[in-house]
Design a protein around this motif. Structure first.
Motif, PDB file in Angstrom:
ATOM      1  N   PHE A 201       0.844  -1.181   0.000  1.00 38.13           N
ATOM      2  CA  PHE A 201       0.000   0.000   0.000  1.00 38.13           C
ATOM      3  C   PHE A 201       0.885   1.238   0.000  1.00 38.13           C
ATOM      4  O   PHE A 201       2.071   1.186   0.327  1.00 38.13           O
ATOM      5  CB  PHE A 201      -0.967   0.000   1.192  1.00 38.13           C
ATOM      6  N   ARG A 202       0.299   2.360  -0.385  1.00 40.91           N
ATOM      7  CA  ARG A 202       1.090   3.562  -0.653  1.00 40.91           C
ATOM      8  C   ARG A 202       1.914   4.024   0.548  1.00 40.91           C
ATOM      9  O   ARG A 202       3.060   4.443   0.403  1.00 40.91           O
ATOM     10  CB  ARG A 202       0.185   4.692  -1.151  1.00 40.91           C
ATOM     11  N   GLU A 203       1.303   3.959   1.748  1.00 37.97           N
ATOM     12  CA  GLU A 203       2.035   4.404   2.934  1.00 37.97           C
ATOM     13  C   GLU A 203       3.297   3.574   3.148  1.00 37.97           C
ATOM     14  O   GLU A 203       4.362   4.114   3.460  1.00 37.97           O
ATOM     15  CB  GLU A 203       1.135   4.315   4.173  1.00 37.97           C
ATOM     16  N   ALA A 204       3.174   2.261   2.964  1.00 38.41           N
ATOM     17  CA  ALA A 204       4.328   1.382   3.160  1.00 38.41           C
ATOM     18  C   ALA A 204       5.385   1.616   2.082  1.00 38.41           C
ATOM     19  O   ALA A 204       6.584   1.694   2.379  1.00 38.41           O
ATOM     20  CB  ALA A 204       3.876  -0.084   3.150  1.00 38.41           C
ATOM     21  N   SER A 206       5.904   4.328   0.306  1.00 39.57           N
ATOM     22  CA  SER A 206       6.535   5.634   0.492  1.00 39.57           C
ATOM     23  C   SER A 206       7.539   5.608   1.640  1.00 39.57           C
ATOM     24  O   SER A 206       8.640   6.180   1.540  1.00 39.57           O
ATOM     25  CB  SER A 206       5.463   6.697   0.766  1.00 39.57           C
ATOM     26  N   THR A 207       7.173   4.942   2.736  1.00 40.58           N
ATOM     27  CA  THR A 207       8.078   4.853   3.887  1.00 40.58           C
ATOM     28  C   THR A 207       9.316   4.051   3.538  1.00 40.58           C
ATOM     29  O   THR A 207      10.446   4.438   3.872  1.00 40.58           O
ATOM     30  CB  THR A 207       7.347   4.214   5.078  1.00 40.58           C
ATOM     31  N   LEU A 208       9.113   2.952   2.832  1.00 40.70           N
ATOM     32  CA  LEU A 208      10.247   2.137   2.411  1.00 40.70           C
ATOM     33  C   LEU A 208      11.154   2.913   1.459  1.00 40.70           C
ATOM     34  O   LEU A 208      12.386   2.845   1.554  1.00 40.70           O
ATOM     35  CB  LEU A 208       9.733   0.861   1.735  1.00 40.70           C
ATOM     36  N   GLY A 209      10.548   3.676   0.560  1.00 44.48           N
ATOM     37  CA  GLY A 209      11.337   4.470  -0.382  1.00 44.48           C
ATOM     38  C   GLY A 209      12.185   5.513   0.315  1.00 44.48           C
ATOM     39  O   GLY A 209      13.346   5.741  -0.067  1.00 44.48           O
ATOM     40  N   GLU A 210      11.641   6.149   1.347  1.00 42.20           N
ATOM     41  CA  GLU A 210      12.400   7.154   2.086  1.00 42.20           C
ATOM     42  C   GLU A 210      13.557   6.512   2.856  1.00 42.20           C
ATOM     43  O   GLU A 210      14.663   7.068   2.919  1.00 42.20           O
ATOM     44  CB  GLU A 210      11.474   7.917   3.034  1.00 42.20           C
ATOM     45  N   ALA A 211      13.301   5.340   3.420  1.00 43.51           N
ATOM     46  CA  ALA A 211      14.375   4.627   4.121  1.00 43.51           C
ATOM     47  C   ALA A 211      15.488   4.230   3.155  1.00 43.51           C
ATOM     48  O   ALA A 211      16.681   4.357   3.469  1.00 43.51           O
ATOM     49  CB  ALA A 211      13.812   3.392   4.818  1.00 43.51           C
ATOM     50  N   ARG A 212      15.098   3.792   1.962  1.00 42.40           N
ATOM     51  CA  ARG A 212      16.103   3.424   0.956  1.00 42.40           C
ATOM     52  C   ARG A 212      16.908   4.647   0.523  1.00 42.40           C
ATOM     53  O   ARG A 212      18.127   4.577   0.348  1.00 42.40           O
ATOM     54  CB  ARG A 212      15.421   2.806  -0.267  1.00 42.40           C
ATOM     55  N   ARG A 213      16.213   5.757   0.347  1.00 41.05           N
ATOM     56  CA  ARG A 213      16.903   6.980  -0.083  1.00 41.05           C
ATOM     57  C   ARG A 213      17.979   7.377   0.914  1.00 41.05           C
ATOM     58  O   ARG A 213      19.068   7.839   0.530  1.00 41.05           O
ATOM     59  CB  ARG A 213      15.889   8.110  -0.249  1.00 41.05           C
ATOM     60  N   LEU A 214      17.676   7.180   2.194  1.00 40.92           N
ATOM     61  CA  LEU A 214      18.618   7.554   3.248  1.00 40.92           C
ATOM     62  C   LEU A 214      19.532   6.404   3.659  1.00 40.92           C
ATOM     63  O   LEU A 214      20.294   6.512   4.607  1.00 40.92           O
ATOM     64  CB  LEU A 214      17.834   8.055   4.469  1.00 40.92           C
TER      65      LEU A 214
END
Length: 288
Positions: A201-204, A206-214
């Motif tokens: 789902f979108r929330e998961a 998006s959160t995973l994407g931000e963690a990967r980015r950092l």
């Protein structure tokens, strides 16, 4: 006329075929079965007959015309039929139908389902994945915990438990503030624990994407095999929440989080003990 068939719903297809060669009374029952899945899963033949102003014998004959020995066998098919919705009402209806089909009590069903999830949790490969998760979290100075909806409560409990043994945390749950604002805090966490079940789902995402980015390591606790989530996780802990299509059971997830928390405390006992001692002093000061 019977309702238009649901996509990939074999039961609707069977009903349309069998309805061509039965009496009008039985055809009405078949139409009711196709259009009222929840009622079929929870009502008796007498109750269905009363709704249609027909006899329970007619209901039984209609069920047999579909090739089933009785309502119990029909309920099994209805409970697992593709095309049945995923709303809370759908899942509770399927769960109740499953209990009736097995002639079990609700308590027996819950215990049996939990036993299945605990068996999976105690498997050697699952325990190895929990230890791999601990290895990712151990070096972190601050741990993020993600959970949305029902799992938000588990996320908060887990975060509090980690905090008590000396690991500061931040919860990404979209509750006290919007999730996008919370995600700004990802820059201040060193690892992320994600509770994400079912389809991505979108929330998961998006959160995973931000963690990967950092470049923060991600421990994913899930029953999903969707690569959109699992391929980006540093460690994946497979934890079941009961059976697909039925109400979610959170017992195994809770036990998994308890195991991770205890293992983290065992990795650094002085840190856990000193933090708990400080907590005791703070409680004493507050409650004087």
């Amino acid at each position: 006329m019977l309702a238009a068939g649901r996509p990939n719903d074999k039961l609707s297809d069977r009903i349309r075929v069998r309805a061509r060669n039965v009496s009008p009374a039985i055809a009405r029952v078949l139409e009711f079965i196709d259009n009222n899945r929840h009622e079929v899963m929870t009502q008796s033949a007498l109750e269905i007959a009363a709704a249609l102003r027909t006899s329970d014998a007619t209901v039984v004959r209609a069920v047999q015309a579909l090739g089933f020995s009785g309502l119990r066998e029909l309920r099994r098919v209805v409970a697992t039929a593709s095309g049945v919705g995923q709303t809370p009402a759908d899942t509770i209806a399927r769960t109740v139908a499953s209990i009736k089909a097995r002639s079990a009590t609700a308590v027996e069903q819950v215990f049996a389902d939990h036993q299945e999830t605990f068996n999976n949790l105690s498997a050697p490969e699952t325990q190895a994945s929990i230890l791999a998760a601990v290895a990712q979290l151990r070096p972190a100075k601050r741990i993020g915990v993600f959970g949305i909806g029902a799992t938000a409560f588990l996320a908060r409990y887990f975060a509090m438990s980690l905090n008590r043994i000396g690991y500061p945390t931040f919860v990404f749950d979209g509750c006290l503030s919007p999730l996008p604002e919370q995600l700004l805090e990802m820059r201040n966490v060193d690892a992320l624990v994600m509770l994400a079940y079912g389809k991505p789902f979108r929330e998961a995402i998006s959160t995973l994407g931000e963690a990967r980015r950092l470049k923060a390591p991600v421990v994913l606790i899930t029953d999903s095999k969707e690569v959109a989530l699992t391929r980006h996780a540093t460690a994946v802990v497979p934890v079941l929440r009961g059976f697909a299509g039925r109400i979610a059971l959170h017992g195994a997830t809770f036990v998994c989080l308890e195991a991770i928390n205890f293992a983290m405390a065992a990795e650094n006992p002085p840190k856990a003990i000193s933090t708990l001692e400080r907590l005791t002093r703070l409680r004493s000061a507050v409650h004087k």
